[in-house]
Design a protein around this motif. Structure first.
Motif, short mmCIF file in Angstrom:
data_model
loop_
_atom_site.label_atom_id
_atom_site.label_comp_id
_atom_site.label_asym_id
_atom_site.label_seq_id
_atom_site.Cartn_x
_atom_site.Cartn_y
_atom_site.Cartn_z
N ALA A 90 0.84 -1.20 0.00
CA ALA A 90 0.00 0.00 0.00
C ALA A 90 0.87 1.25 0.00
O ALA A 90 0.63 2.19 -0.76
CB ALA A 90 -0.94 -0.01 1.20
N SER B 177 2.72 1.37 -3.41
CA SER B 177 1.74 1.67 -4.47
C SER B 177 1.33 3.13 -4.43
O SER B 177 1.15 3.75 -5.48
CB SER B 177 0.50 0.80 -4.32
OG SER B 177 0.81 -0.55 -4.49
N GLY B 178 1.16 3.66 -3.23
CA GLY B 178 0.81 5.07 -3.11
C GLY B 178 1.87 5.97 -3.73
O GLY B 178 1.56 6.94 -4.43
N ASP C 159 1.31 8.15 -7.26
CA ASP C 159 1.55 9.60 -7.29
C ASP C 159 2.45 10.02 -8.44
O ASP C 159 2.37 11.16 -8.90
CB ASP C 159 2.16 10.08 -5.96
CG ASP C 159 1.12 10.19 -4.87
OD1 ASP C 159 -0.09 10.10 -5.16
OD2 ASP C 159 1.51 10.38 -3.70
N LYS D 288 -4.03 7.71 -14.37
CA LYS D 288 -3.94 6.85 -13.19
C LYS D 288 -4.69 5.54 -13.37
O LYS D 288 -4.42 4.57 -12.67
CB LYS D 288 -4.42 7.58 -11.95
CG LYS D 288 -3.51 8.76 -11.62
CD LYS D 288 -3.58 9.16 -10.20
CE LYS D 288 -2.82 10.43 -9.94
NZ LYS D 288 -1.40 10.30 -9.87
N SER E 82 -2.78 2.41 -13.39
CA SER E 82 -2.31 1.77 -12.16
C SER E 82 -3.04 0.46 -11.88
O SER E 82 -2.59 -0.32 -11.04
CB SER E 82 -2.45 2.74 -10.98
OG SER E 82 -3.80 3.09 -10.76
N THR F 48 -2.13 -3.01 -3.11
CA THR F 48 -2.25 -2.21 -4.35
C THR F 48 -3.70 -1.93 -4.66
O THR F 48 -4.06 -0.83 -5.08
CB THR F 48 -1.57 -2.91 -5.55
OG1 THR F 48 -2.16 -4.19 -5.75
CG2 THR F 48 -0.09 -3.03 -5.37
N VAL G 257 -5.15 1.02 -2.57
CA VAL G 257 -4.68 2.33 -3.01
C VAL G 257 -5.28 2.70 -4.36
O VAL G 257 -5.82 3.79 -4.55
CB VAL G 257 -3.14 2.37 -3.07
CG1 VAL G 257 -2.64 3.63 -3.74
CG2 VAL G 257 -2.56 2.24 -1.67
N THR H 82 -8.94 3.68 -4.49
CA THR H 82 -9.19 4.98 -3.89
C THR H 82 -8.79 6.12 -4.83
O THR H 82 -9.46 7.15 -4.89
CB THR H 82 -8.41 5.11 -2.57
OG1 THR H 82 -8.82 4.05 -1.70
CG2 THR H 82 -8.65 6.43 -1.89
N VAL H 83 -7.73 5.93 -5.59
CA VAL H 83 -7.17 7.00 -6.42
C VAL H 83 -7.80 7.07 -7.81
O VAL H 83 -7.98 8.14 -8.36
CB VAL H 83 -5.63 6.81 -6.55
CG1 VAL H 83 -5.03 7.77 -7.55
CG2 VAL H 83 -4.98 6.96 -5.19
#
Length: 181
Positions: free
Chosen positions: A69, A72-73, A77, A84, A87, A127, A130, A133-134
């Motif tokens: 996590a 991956s964050g 970024d 994104k 990802s 992963t 994260v 969420t993104v």
């Protein structure tokens, strides 16, 4: 409101092919994830591993969920805004490694198989947490994030509920865990 200039409303978002593609992809990942995790102790028992071995799986799963996590964050970024969604490849890669490890569990000697399985399951979970969420605000904006992400997660939860049922039914029908993977 420059911040919300590129945001879609809930109704606009659910009318896009990318929304339903993301929902379908996430649902396909949640089914095996939930099936494996919910039935992990019995899966390992069927593969002639002990409860102690199952503890190692969960230990590695926890450690690598946290580590992946964090990593991956950082990686997400670095991916430019608007891209994104790429990802998802990180999540799919971790899922592939976990599934391949599950398929090869019979051939991986000793405790190394369960430890490896726990490691890749943790990478998959870390992963996935994260990226899920993104990716939604990156694709659809922030203005209606609650409603859009809420529907996305509702589908994910339904598929997570179905995962153990599908896995258990397949195993009850005589299909081994490595064959399922």
């Amino acid at each position: 409101d420059h911040e919300f200039a590129d945001s879609l409303t809930f109704y606009e978002a659910v009318r896009t092919p990318i929304f339903w593609t993301l929902v379908a992809c996430w649902m396909m990942m949640c089914v095996p994830w939930a099936g494996i995790n919910f039935l992990l102790a019995s899966i390992l028992k069927d593969q002639h591993y002990s409860q102690k071995d199952a503890v190692f799986v969960y230990l590695m799963l926890s450690i690598f969920t946290a580590a992946s996590a964090f990593v991956s964050g950082l990686v997400v970024d670095w991916i430019p805004h608007g891209k994104k969604k790429l990802s998802v490849a990180m999540v799919n890669g971790a899922m592939l490694l976990a599934v391949l490890t599950g398929a090869a569990l019979n051939w991986i000697p000793g405790i190394f198989g369960p430890v490896l399985l726990g490691t890749f399951l943790g990478c998959w979970e870390g992963t996935g947490n994260v990226v899920s969420t993104v990716i939604i605000p990156d694709v659809f904006g922030h203005k209606h994030l609650g409603a859009i992400r809420g529907l996305f997660m509702a589908f994910a939860q339904v598929s997570s509920g179905v995962g153990p049922l599908i896995t258990a039914a397949a195993m009850d029908a005589g299909i081994s865990f490595p064959a399922l993977c």
